[in-house]
Design a protein around this motif. Structure first.
Motif, mmCIF file in Angstrom:
data_model
loop_
_atom_site.group_PDB
_atom_site.id
_atom_site.type_symbol
_atom_site.label_atom_id
_atom_site.label_comp_id
_atom_site.label_asym_id
_atom_site.label_seq_id
_atom_site.Cartn_x
_atom_site.Cartn_y
_atom_site.Cartn_z
ATOM 1 N N THR A 140 -47.624 1.194 43.729
ATOM 2 C CA THR A 140 -48.241 1.960 42.650
ATOM 3 C C THR A 140 -47.845 1.324 41.325
ATOM 4 O O THR A 140 -46.904 0.533 41.260
ATOM 5 C CB THR A 140 -47.766 3.429 42.653
ATOM 6 N N LYS A 141 -48.537 1.685 40.263
ATOM 7 C CA LYS A 141 -48.210 1.133 38.947
ATOM 8 C C LYS A 141 -46.812 1.547 38.502
ATOM 9 O O LYS A 141 -46.085 0.759 37.898
ATOM 10 C CB LYS A 141 -49.260 1.569 37.914
ATOM 11 N N PHE A 142 -46.453 2.805 38.790
ATOM 12 C CA PHE A 142 -45.105 3.252 38.457
ATOM 13 C C PHE A 142 -44.075 2.467 39.258
ATOM 14 O O PHE A 142 -43.033 2.047 38.738
ATOM 15 C CB PHE A 142 -44.948 4.751 38.724
ATOM 16 N N GLY A 143 -44.362 2.274 40.547
ATOM 17 C CA GLY A 143 -43.448 1.530 41.398
ATOM 18 C C GLY A 143 -43.264 0.105 40.914
ATOM 19 O O GLY A 143 -42.146 -0.416 40.871
ATOM 20 N N LEU A 144 -44.353 -0.539 40.523
ATOM 21 C CA LEU A 144 -44.299 -1.915 40.046
ATOM 22 C C LEU A 144 -43.532 -2.015 38.734
ATOM 23 O O LEU A 144 -42.711 -2.921 38.547
ATOM 24 C CB LEU A 144 -45.718 -2.459 39.870
ATOM 25 N N HIS A 145 -43.781 -1.081 37.824
ATOM 26 C CA HIS A 145 -43.097 -1.092 36.531
ATOM 27 C C HIS A 145 -41.578 -1.024 36.704
ATOM 28 O O HIS A 145 -40.821 -1.817 36.120
ATOM 29 C CB HIS A 145 -43.585 0.081 35.680
ATOM 30 N N ASP A 146 -41.126 -0.092 37.544
ATOM 31 C CA ASP A 146 -39.691 0.086 37.721
ATOM 32 C C ASP A 146 -39.093 -0.981 38.626
ATOM 33 O O ASP A 146 -37.907 -1.294 38.512
ATOM 34 C CB ASP A 146 -39.407 1.484 38.266
ATOM 35 N N LEU A 147 -39.901 -1.542 39.524
ATOM 36 C CA LEU A 147 -39.449 -2.678 40.322
ATOM 37 C C LEU A 147 -39.072 -3.840 39.413
ATOM 38 O O LEU A 147 -38.029 -4.478 39.596
ATOM 39 C CB LEU A 147 -40.544 -3.109 41.297
ATOM 40 N N ASP A 148 -39.909 -4.112 38.431
ATOM 41 C CA ASP A 148 -39.637 -5.219 37.520
ATOM 42 C C ASP A 148 -38.327 -5.011 36.766
ATOM 43 O O ASP A 148 -37.563 -5.965 36.552
ATOM 44 C CB ASP A 148 -40.788 -5.386 36.532
ATOM 45 N N MET A 149 -38.041 -3.781 36.384
ATOM 46 C CA MET A 149 -36.772 -3.491 35.713
ATOM 47 C C MET A 149 -35.588 -3.797 36.628
ATOM 48 O O MET A 149 -34.589 -4.389 36.201
ATOM 49 C CB MET A 149 -36.730 -2.024 35.282
ATOM 50 N N ALA A 150 -35.701 -3.418 37.896
ATOM 51 C CA ALA A 150 -34.625 -3.674 38.851
ATOM 52 C C ALA A 150 -34.482 -5.164 39.137
ATOM 53 O O ALA A 150 -33.365 -5.667 39.316
ATOM 54 C CB ALA A 150 -34.882 -2.906 40.145
ATOM 55 N N GLN A 160 -50.080 -0.019 52.770
ATOM 56 C CA GLN A 160 -51.349 0.154 53.468
ATOM 57 C C GLN A 160 -52.011 -1.173 53.827
ATOM 58 O O GLN A 160 -52.851 -1.215 54.711
ATOM 59 C CB GLN A 160 -52.308 0.995 52.616
ATOM 60 N N ASN A 161 -51.644 -2.230 53.138
ATOM 61 C CA ASN A 161 -52.166 -3.558 53.475
ATOM 62 C C ASN A 161 -51.249 -4.621 52.896
ATOM 63 O O ASN A 161 -50.385 -4.345 52.067
ATOM 64 C CB ASN A 161 -53.607 -3.734 52.958
ATOM 65 N N GLU A 162 -51.445 -5.849 53.333
ATOM 66 C CA GLU A 162 -50.582 -6.950 52.917
ATOM 67 C C GLU A 162 -50.861 -7.410 51.490
ATOM 68 O O GLU A 162 -49.990 -7.961 50.833
ATOM 69 C CB GLU A 162 -50.754 -8.136 53.883
ATOM 70 N N GLU A 163 -52.071 -7.202 51.038
ATOM 71 C CA GLU A 163 -52.446 -7.653 49.700
ATOM 72 C C GLU A 163 -52.505 -6.448 48.753
ATOM 73 O O GLU A 163 -53.408 -5.618 48.850
ATOM 74 C CB GLU A 163 -53.810 -8.375 49.742
ATOM 75 N N ASP A 164 -51.547 -6.345 47.866
ATOM 76 C CA ASP A 164 -51.524 -5.265 46.896
ATOM 77 C C ASP A 164 -50.847 -5.767 45.623
ATOM 78 O O ASP A 164 -50.497 -6.949 45.518
ATOM 79 C CB ASP A 164 -50.798 -4.033 47.453
ATOM 80 N N MET A 165 -50.662 -4.891 44.668
ATOM 81 C CA MET A 165 -50.085 -5.306 43.386
ATOM 82 C C MET A 165 -48.646 -5.794 43.527
ATOM 83 O O MET A 165 -48.178 -6.620 42.731
ATOM 84 C CB MET A 165 -50.158 -4.156 42.376
ATOM 85 N N ILE A 166 -47.937 -5.312 44.555
ATOM 86 C CA ILE A 166 -46.561 -5.763 44.771
ATOM 87 C C ILE A 166 -46.541 -7.206 45.288
ATOM 88 O O ILE A 166 -45.729 -8.024 44.858
ATOM 89 C CB ILE A 166 -45.814 -4.833 45.748
ATOM 90 N N SER A 167 -47.450 -7.507 46.203
ATOM 91 C CA SER A 167 -47.507 -8.882 46.717
ATOM 92 C C SER A 167 -47.931 -9.853 45.621
ATOM 93 O O SER A 167 -47.414 -10.980 45.546
ATOM 94 C CB SER A 167 -48.456 -8.969 47.918
ATOM 95 N N ASP A 168 -48.836 -9.424 44.743
ATOM 96 C CA ASP A 168 -49.228 -10.274 43.609
ATOM 97 C C ASP A 168 -48.027 -10.547 42.706
ATOM 98 O O ASP A 168 -47.806 -11.682 42.270
ATOM 99 C CB ASP A 168 -50.337 -9.594 42.797
ATOM 100 N N TYR A 169 -47.259 -9.503 42.428
ATOM 101 C CA TYR A 169 -46.074 -9.643 41.581
ATOM 102 C C TYR A 169 -45.045 -10.561 42.246
ATOM 103 O O TYR A 169 -44.452 -11.443 41.596
ATOM 104 C CB TYR A 169 -45.463 -8.272 41.319
ATOM 105 N N ALA A 170 -44.813 -10.358 43.552
ATOM 106 C CA ALA A 170 -43.823 -11.147 44.272
ATOM 107 C C ALA A 170 -44.219 -12.623 44.308
ATOM 108 O O ALA A 170 -43.382 -13.520 44.088
ATOM 109 C CB ALA A 170 -43.652 -10.608 45.691
ATOM 110 N N ASN A 171 -45.484 -12.900 44.574
ATOM 111 C CA ASN A 171 -45.954 -14.287 44.604
ATOM 112 C C ASN A 171 -45.817 -14.964 43.242
ATOM 113 O O ASN A 171 -45.398 -16.117 43.131
ATOM 114 C CB ASN A 171 -47.413 -14.341 45.055
ATOM 115 N N LYS A 172 -46.147 -14.223 42.200
ATOM 116 C CA LYS A 172 -46.077 -14.759 40.846
ATOM 117 C C LYS A 172 -44.639 -15.087 40.447
ATOM 118 O O LYS A 172 -44.388 -16.063 39.720
ATOM 119 C CB LYS A 172 -46.670 -13.749 39.860
#
Length: 283
Positions: free
Chosen positions: A191-201, A220-232
């Motif tokens: 989620t956007k909230f999850g991604l925002h706070d993940l970046d802080m951590a 729910q799937n392998e391709e999501d905003m978290i995978s995009d962030y992790a790859n980047k």
């Protein structure tokens, strides 16, 4: 090996990951989330014992005090205030550093003990587990975390596995919990909230120079905003916990998800990959 499980925000499934990894690894579970400790709800340890955690607070001798104000000036936490009638102590702001007593030229400050919380220890499937509990209304949690780790040192050897269930967020409690960890798992949600706070951590762990990887909960799937962030950012995602009603039901019943053979391999794989990464980093 010490594995810290943390998250940028609460409610991502951090304790679910920590307790189940402890279960599949046979390691010692240590609940450092002392403001909201709930790991024992799932582990249900036996032979639970509790001890109080006490901290020092200043005691002012009014007969010796001249109201010079040096104690208040020495306190970096504003726990002392000077009035026309005496010294006011705000005991919940006190960090027990002792600076006030050192600064007092009249020897008017001694120390007394105050209860901050407690530490509970028990046995889960033959292994020790430990949980720190901060008393309701107390704002300072780090001394409880330090006591949890002090108890651990009495029982663990260099080859032992410890799973730290860390406080959410990136404040001093998270830093104190992660400080001596060999590896960290960041639990997040897509989620956007999850991604925002993940970046802080992530920034916290980079600053502490700790190796880490990401776990995606409610995936729910392998391709999501978290995978995009992790790859980047070149970060490994070493586990995904599915967005599954059965998992939610097990959780609501206070059961370990990994006890269901359908999910056991997810947590076992996360643990084994964590160990392998840690070994590679330490070479």
């Amino acid at each position: 090996m010490k594995i810290a499980v943390l998250s940028g925000k609460g409610g991502t499934g951090k304790t679910t990951v920590a307790t189940n990894i402890a279960a599949v690894s046979g390691g010692i579970y240590a609940d450092c989330d002392v403001e909201e400790p709930n790991g024992f709800i799932f582990l249900k340890p036996e032979n639970v014992k509790s001890r109080k955690v006490m901290v020092d607070v200043p005691v002012i001798d009014d007969d010796k005090c001249t109201l010079c104000g040096r104690c208040a000036n020495a306190c970096k936490f504003n726990a002392l205030g000077i009035s026309k009638t005496g010294v006011m102590l705000f005991e919940k702001l006190c960090h027990s550093c002792g600076a006030c007593s050192l600064a007092c030229p009249e020897g008017a400050i001694s120390e007394a003990k105050r209860e901050l919380g407690n530490v509970e220890t028990g046995i889960f499937r033959g292994n020790k587990c430990i949980s720190g509990i901060l008393n309701v209304g107390e704002p300072i949690a780090v001394p409880i975390i330090k006591n949890v780790k002090a108890d651990l040192k009495k029982t663990i050897d260099d080859d032992g596995i410890v799973i730290y269930d860390c406080p959410p967020g990136t404040a001093c409690t998270a830093v104190a919990s992660v400080k001596d960890a060999d590896f960290a798992l960041l639990v997040t949600e897509p989620t956007k909230f999850g991604l925002h706070d993940l970046d802080m951590a992530v920034q916290l762990l980079k600053g502490m120079k700790k190796p880490f990887a990401i776990i995606v909960n409610r995936s729910q799937n392998e391709e999501d905003m978290i995978s995009d962030y992790a790859n980047k950012n070149g970060i490994d995602i070493i586990g995904r916990i599915p967005f599954d009603r059965e998992i939610a039901v097990l959780y609501s019943q206070g059961k370990l998800v990994s006890d269901d053979e359908k999910y056991y391999c997810i947590f076992k794989d996360i643990f084994e990959r964590s160990v392998n990464i840690c070994k590679e980093v330490s070479k």
